[in-house]
Scaffold this active site. Sequence first.
Site, short mmCIF file in Angstrom:
data_model
loop_
_atom_site.label_atom_id
_atom_site.label_comp_id
_atom_site.label_asym_id
_atom_site.label_seq_id
_atom_site.Cartn_x
_atom_site.Cartn_y
_atom_site.Cartn_z
N GLU A 116 48.15 57.25 74.57
CA GLU A 116 47.32 56.54 72.94
C GLU A 116 48.43 55.72 71.79
O GLU A 116 47.47 56.97 71.09
CB GLU A 116 46.12 56.53 73.38
CG GLU A 116 45.03 56.62 74.33
CD GLU A 116 43.92 56.82 74.19
OE1 GLU A 116 43.11 56.17 74.81
OE2 GLU A 116 43.37 58.26 73.27
N GLU A 139 43.23 58.92 83.49
CA GLU A 139 42.08 59.03 83.19
C GLU A 139 40.81 58.09 83.37
O GLU A 139 40.74 56.67 83.97
CB GLU A 139 41.69 59.35 81.44
CG GLU A 139 42.64 59.70 80.70
CD GLU A 139 42.84 59.90 79.70
OE1 GLU A 139 41.58 59.17 78.80
OE2 GLU A 139 43.69 60.46 78.35
#
Length: 957
Positions: free
Chosen positions: A418, A488
């Site tokens: 991220e 994820e």
Amino acid sequence: MSFRTSPSADYVEDVSPGRGTLPPRAWYAASDARSLSLNGNWRFRLSATADAEDDSFAEEGYDAGDWAEVAVPGHWVLQGDGAFGSPIYTNHLYPFPVDPPHVPTENPTGDHLRVFDLPSDWPSDGGAVLRFDGVESCARVWLNGTELGEFKGSRLPHEFAVGHLLKPGGNTLAVRVHQWSAGSYLEDQDQWWLPGIFRDVTLLHRPAGGVGDFFVHASYDHTTGQGTLRVDSDVDGRVTVPALDIDVATGESVTVAVEPWTAETPTLYDGVLATEGERVPLRIGFRTVVLEDGLIKVNGRAVLFKGVNRHEWHHEKGRALDLETMREDVLLMKRHNLNAVRTSHYPPHPAFLDLCDEYGLWVIDECDLETHGFTEQDWRDNPVDDDRWTPALLDRAARMVERDKNHPSIVFWSLGNEAGTGRGLTAMAEWIHERDPERLVHYEGDWNCRDTDVYSRMYAFHDEVEKIGQRLDGGTHKRRELPFIQCEYGHAMGNGPGGLADYQELFEKYERLQGGFIWEWIDHGVKHPELGYAYGGDFGEELHDGNFVCDGLVFPDRTPSPGLIEYKKVIEPVHIEGDGANGTVHVTNKQDFADLSALAFEWSCQVDGETVESGSLAVPALAPGESAEVKLPEPPADGRGGERQWTVRALLAGDTSWAPKGHVVAWGQFAAGARPLPSFPATDRPVREADRITLGPAAFDARTGALLSIGGVPVGATPRLDVWRAPTDNDEGAEWQTDTRYGTLWRTLGLHRMRHRLVSVEAGDDALTVRTRVAPAAREVGLDTVYRWTSDGERLRLSVSVTPQGDWTVPLPRLGVRFGLPEADAVEWFGGGPGEAYPDTRAASMVGRWRSTVDALQTPYLRPQENGARADVRWVELGGLRIEGDPEFWFTARRWTTEQLDAARHRTDLAPGDTVWVNLDHGQHGIGSQSCGPGPLPRYFLKAEPAEFAFVFSTTR
């Protein structure tokens, strides 16, 4: 006249990675060269700012006698009972103004001091290296008054040459650690901000001619069964592997027949790298990782990742983990059928990777990089797209790769997490590809796959995952040709995650889908004397993200959660299904490499949940992907005429390094006969006596129809319709989710404050009928509910009929009845167990006879919420009552009300009352993973529609 002062700690805000450190090199656990651990208690002084104190503490002879002490490895905010500040938790928001590379003047700074002597037999020749394995977030180092340098990169190793500064005794090591630095902008991982020297500090003797950097290349050719070994070394030497009769010079290749390394068969060969001055043990695993035919292949076979994201965490020590804690993690993973780990979002302690090599886990090794907070400004000024920061990014990539490159378990290097997109990430990918072309590169943020070798996403919904599997997702040409993983998914926050079996079905259906990694391994709860475990906001943080840090498959003390038990079942490596009618069982080996020779199979036959006979089952040693039909024995004779079922288990046939003989790896269960439903003729009639009505063994309030007792067992609160549950984290959902967040809508509708209007109490010839309307205030919708009580003189049957009225636009949280018992402790039931289950988390629920206590039925989620339901219950006994269901039901019992559970924020908020509240549910809404993923699939919705269900009550006393 004017003048200007500037801080003396300018290096803190310097975007460079540091100065004075040695080039990164391979890490190894041991050698015959001497080393000295400098872990232990250090003198400690905390300052409020980076420049509050001068450098005099680093001078030899400095008197720090009045300083406090902290343990190293450790975080100072987790020591001193709050005297050294407190932890801070944010998911992605920086806890300081976003003004790169600047950090606040208020910058907690810890001066650490350690005086040490060299052992008497410390070699007098050669050099020495001082190694720091992890310091958050910026450190400046002195030895014996001489400044060595400073560094950033919290979860990465840094070494200094110090041989020329050492003396036999009284060496003064001084380290100044700053909580905030320019490096903090690169470390915005979803975790606690915890400053300190949290990994090992070691002094390493470097003998003349000692080992420098080295790279073990150990490939495997699956077509020939041979492995090729070459060890490149900065210092010439020889490599020996006795088991393979290898003795070659460094830099030379040798090819021999070997057993390959995989996560299922982690064969390691012990070897030695010997130079003129040092011998370093090697653990060599032969394997080849390639991208071929649009798939990730190891040793010629596509792999399916059944993984988890692992932050480093200990509920008392934070990220300062010892070897046994790391080993406990790996053993738990192996025992629960996991085969892969993503080291979110930084390289772990290197000893953890040794354990992955030894026990067998595929690893995505992730760089210490995340800049998630820049999303708040649409990624403006993001360091990964600013050339000034590129040297720091490349330094982080190099320190990860060089440290960890000799681990066969690592199949992917990950650029970070991220951090948006930018030129710096491309530079990292190019450097890694060139340095190590034998592994693949991962980065989830690169949706176009410009720099990566896999299309990676997080929290993609089931329908999108299926489109990706069908190659209908579009995207760039390169992306369409790449395999897909969910780096994820299955956000394990609180009760859940739900829908894992549905994801796994897709992973196994489409070859492009090569599995995923649950978020995440462990709840990051901080042990707290009043709260039990603390989470975000419990330390007075001005910015925090609450219990979003509690989203693991294990609780902070590493007790497995129901989510881990469910995941173990969903990803089990052997699929077992049967046909009770013809007495056969279908067994499939779902492993990628190993056959079934390491497993033994057992069958058992149950009648009404009790095993009446069992034995071994001969199953062939099926190769990966193979299936076989196996005949079961004739079912044993049993005259009880109850519900019959088969259970088949796959167990370890012998002890392994990760579990003992008999450990259950997989199981399957299937019916061998229908369940006889509870029924009886309604022979008794209601009789009114003053203010009471009796019916068989029961007494009711004549005015309200409320049940008062059954066969002398008092009922503290009559069974009434209940549709509310204390919303789970996944019910509540995350504010950024695009799908409907039903937990919020339930509360808006008022389902937590339903009102019960009595319409009538009717005593008929064979039944007592109570008619009610159940509805929330301020709304026109409602549930017309009829309770019909009948009896045969000894038993009592409650039939419930529910008819929705109005326009119900949301599903119900639950549908059933709730009542109270003044006394109950021991519980026995025939149904799903031993743990909790909900519509989309019930794969691991095994039907049987189970025993517990009311307290043990609770699942201790860190933020209290709906928990503890047992599924497919045929009957339950507690508090002197036996309750049978028609049909099967969900059962919950607790010593507090749902409303009290809903109001609690920590476990310690829940105080047991004088009543045990029992829920008998006809239905439950699914769980999903909407705390950071999709809500329940529509098939798991509990729709508001007409329903009928019944319970039969009798006494056990």
